[in-house]
Motif scaffolding. Sequence first.
Motif, mmCIF file in Angstrom:
data_model
loop_
_atom_site.group_PDB
_atom_site.id
_atom_site.type_symbol
_atom_site.label_atom_id
_atom_site.label_comp_id
_atom_site.label_asym_id
_atom_site.label_seq_id
_atom_site.Cartn_x
_atom_site.Cartn_y
_atom_site.Cartn_z
ATOM 1 N N ASN A 1 0.859 -1.188 0.000
ATOM 2 C CA ASN A 1 0.000 0.000 0.000
ATOM 3 C C ASN A 1 0.899 1.243 0.000
ATOM 4 N N PRO A 2 1.623 1.453 -1.112
ATOM 5 C CA PRO A 2 2.668 2.492 -1.122
ATOM 6 C C PRO A 2 2.152 3.914 -0.930
ATOM 7 N N PHE A 3 0.888 4.154 -1.228
ATOM 8 C CA PHE A 3 0.364 5.518 -1.119
ATOM 9 C C PHE A 3 -0.487 5.733 0.137
ATOM 10 N N GLY A 4 -0.708 4.666 0.894
ATOM 11 C CA GLY A 4 -1.484 4.800 2.119
ATOM 12 C C GLY A 4 -2.979 4.954 1.874
ATOM 13 N N VAL A 5 -3.542 4.076 1.041
ATOM 14 C CA VAL A 5 -4.997 4.093 0.820
ATOM 15 C C VAL A 5 -5.699 3.749 2.126
ATOM 16 N N LYS A 6 -6.754 4.506 2.453
ATOM 17 C CA LYS A 6 -7.457 4.295 3.722
ATOM 18 C C LYS A 6 -8.758 3.554 3.499
ATOM 19 N N LEU B 1 2.623 13.139 -12.062
ATOM 20 C CA LEU B 1 2.355 11.715 -11.875
ATOM 21 C C LEU B 1 3.610 10.886 -11.635
ATOM 22 N N ALA B 2 4.743 11.552 -11.367
ATOM 23 C CA ALA B 2 6.005 10.831 -11.172
ATOM 24 C C ALA B 2 5.893 9.778 -10.075
ATOM 25 N N ALA B 3 5.203 10.102 -8.972
ATOM 26 C CA ALA B 3 5.108 9.149 -7.859
ATOM 27 C C ALA B 3 4.407 7.861 -8.275
ATOM 28 N N VAL B 4 3.369 7.995 -9.099
ATOM 29 C CA VAL B 4 2.660 6.807 -9.591
ATOM 30 C C VAL B 4 3.561 6.011 -10.522
ATOM 31 N N LEU B 5 4.208 6.697 -11.444
ATOM 32 C CA LEU B 5 5.011 6.031 -12.461
ATOM 33 C C LEU B 5 6.265 5.390 -11.879
ATOM 34 N N ASP B 6 6.747 5.919 -10.774
ATOM 35 C CA ASP B 6 7.940 5.361 -10.138
ATOM 36 C C ASP B 6 7.606 4.348 -9.045
ATOM 37 N N ALA B 7 6.327 4.116 -8.803
ATOM 38 C CA ALA B 7 5.906 3.124 -7.803
ATOM 39 C C ALA B 7 6.113 1.714 -8.360
ATOM 40 N N PRO B 8 6.166 0.716 -7.489
ATOM 41 C CA PRO B 8 6.328 -0.665 -7.970
ATOM 42 C C PRO B 8 5.117 -1.108 -8.792
ATOM 43 N N SER B 9 5.375 -1.818 -9.870
ATOM 44 C CA SER B 9 4.292 -2.391 -10.663
ATOM 45 C C SER B 9 3.550 -3.449 -9.853
ATOM 46 N N ILE B 10 2.248 -3.478 -9.981
ATOM 47 C CA ILE B 10 1.455 -4.479 -9.267
ATOM 48 C C ILE B 10 1.789 -5.884 -9.755
ATOM 49 N N ASP B 11 2.024 -6.044 -11.050
ATOM 50 C CA ASP B 11 2.297 -7.367 -11.611
ATOM 51 C C ASP B 11 3.720 -7.835 -11.350
ATOM 52 N N ASP B 12 4.664 -6.891 -11.277
ATOM 53 C CA ASP B 12 6.059 -7.232 -11.036
ATOM 54 C C ASP B 12 6.691 -6.128 -10.193
ATOM 55 N N PRO B 13 6.617 -6.259 -8.869
ATOM 56 C CA PRO B 13 7.117 -5.204 -7.973
ATOM 57 C C PRO B 13 8.593 -4.880 -8.144
ATOM 58 N N SER B 14 9.330 -5.721 -8.856
ATOM 59 C CA SER B 14 10.742 -5.418 -9.096
ATOM 60 C C SER B 14 10.904 -4.343 -10.166
ATOM 61 N N LYS C 1 -9.226 15.402 -3.115
ATOM 62 C CA LYS C 1 -9.389 15.170 -1.675
ATOM 63 C C LYS C 1 -8.788 13.842 -1.233
ATOM 64 N N ASN C 2 -8.800 12.855 -2.138
ATOM 65 C CA ASN C 2 -8.295 11.534 -1.756
ATOM 66 C C ASN C 2 -7.127 11.153 -2.664
ATOM 67 N N LEU C 3 -6.022 11.860 -2.498
ATOM 68 C CA LEU C 3 -4.846 11.602 -3.321
ATOM 69 C C LEU C 3 -4.292 10.184 -3.156
ATOM 70 N N PRO C 4 -4.227 9.619 -1.952
ATOM 71 C CA PRO C 4 -3.702 8.259 -1.834
ATOM 72 C C PRO C 4 -4.492 7.266 -2.688
ATOM 73 N N ALA C 5 -5.826 7.334 -2.611
ATOM 74 C CA ALA C 5 -6.650 6.399 -3.392
ATOM 75 C C ALA C 5 -6.561 6.694 -4.878
ATOM 76 N N ALA C 6 -6.496 7.962 -5.246
ATOM 77 C CA ALA C 6 -6.405 8.324 -6.671
ATOM 78 C C ALA C 6 -5.128 7.757 -7.284
ATOM 79 N N LYS C 7 -4.021 7.875 -6.555
ATOM 80 C CA LYS C 7 -2.752 7.372 -7.078
ATOM 81 C C LYS C 7 -2.749 5.840 -7.160
ATOM 82 N N GLU C 8 -3.329 5.193 -6.164
ATOM 83 C CA GLU C 8 -3.405 3.731 -6.211
ATOM 84 C C GLU C 8 -4.344 3.272 -7.326
#
Length: 481
Positions: free
Chosen positions: A61-66, A147-160, A366-373
Amino acid sequence: MGSSSDPNSTEVGTGRRDLIKRSAALGLISVPTMSFLSACASGGGDDSSDGETEGKTSEKNPFGVKDGSKLDVVVFKGGYGDDYAKAWEASFEKKWGVTSTHTGTQEITGKLQPRFNAGNPPDIVDDSGAQQIPIDVLNKNGQLLDLAAVLDAPSIDDPSKKVRDTLIPGTLDAGMQGGKVVALNYIYTVWGLWYSGKLFQEKGWEAPQTWDDFLAICKDAKSQGIGGLAHQGKYPYYINVAIMDLIAKTGGLDAMKAIDNLAPDAFVGSEAATAAVEAIYEVVEKGYLMPGTNGLTHTESQTRWNQYKAAFITSGSWLENEQLKTTPEDFDMKFLPMPLLPDSKLPFEAIRAGSGEPFIIPAKAKNLPAAKEFMRMMLSKEWSTLFAKEANSLTILADGVDSSVQLRPGTQSTVEASKAAGDNTFRYLYTEWYSEMGTAIENASNELMAKRIQPKEWLKRAQAAVNKQAEDPESKKNRRD
């Protein structure tokens, strides 16, 4: 566009063969590729969220979705519909316990501009269609999240891997403003001409590879009471598909880049631009347009084409899904690269291809963590496959479609055209970088198709739009090499 079904949608580079890897999963092609401008992003944008939407971050949960928070989703309901987004939202709620407020609309500006102005935008938006809020305008106003934070986050299919490393090369370019990716153009789109395989077989016509052969079919069609070329007259974005494709294929990538780079001879003084606009005007002069097409909306013109009232129509690859309800079962929709004018620098197989349908996250969501996830999950194979099933189109995720998905004839023909194109792909960026300039060129095309101006005046007006844009200091931040 973009598309979407109207100008939104709404093109770069000489590919280096990474075109549609995900189509290999369909068993339709062996994978070619494309390479556009190198995508880059920086910074992180305004990541402020209140405590009501902030959860604990973790590896998964890299963005902290609540859990229990809410997400406001607005989707352009055009050529791709919005059923895919509803499927995404159901999946998101199941995984994260986040409920979504869903709005599907074609009135993007009407519904959202007041919200942006009031500082109360949605959390994630498919900002497309004829009433799109221009991306460059939102970016200049500081209203878009980098959107750099989203694009630089681990891929869901391959976190590497980072998310950005799982995408078809170059597909992020269309969402770049001033060196930052602020819009995710999600759908892999091909632009060009379309025709009915059934009609062509009945008439004994072969798909033309030269402009002379194209005109010959238009002439034969006219003699049989059929229009040669239909276009979506109320949205001149579509006829610019033909004009701009002809410029790029005739003059090569340098002619295309001259327009994106706001060259003083991008149009006036350009042999390729002159030849292209004169070729389109010949269709008008000889009466090869489908009667009434200048006054029709996109769907009206496309529906008449579905009724065999025209041989060809210009559009992007959203066309097939947009016309599902009016296309006869045996219509056999086919895609066609733009036929060649004499002495063209690019081959017939060359096509305009790249990403369309821009998704954005407002900086004041208002909900940036969920939007990014949510956006990260859009770039998973699961959600890419959900999109392909619901919208009958491909996404920018490489290898992103499960083999169980079967494409319709028109979409399959774009896959085959992409394979044939190989390295020979191109995409304009001025439509995303400079919305005011794009509109001015479309307005000139509207006048041209109605025979209110001639090619020389069209070139003059298009160049004036380029020159005006070049005076904006912000333009210097955008450059194609």
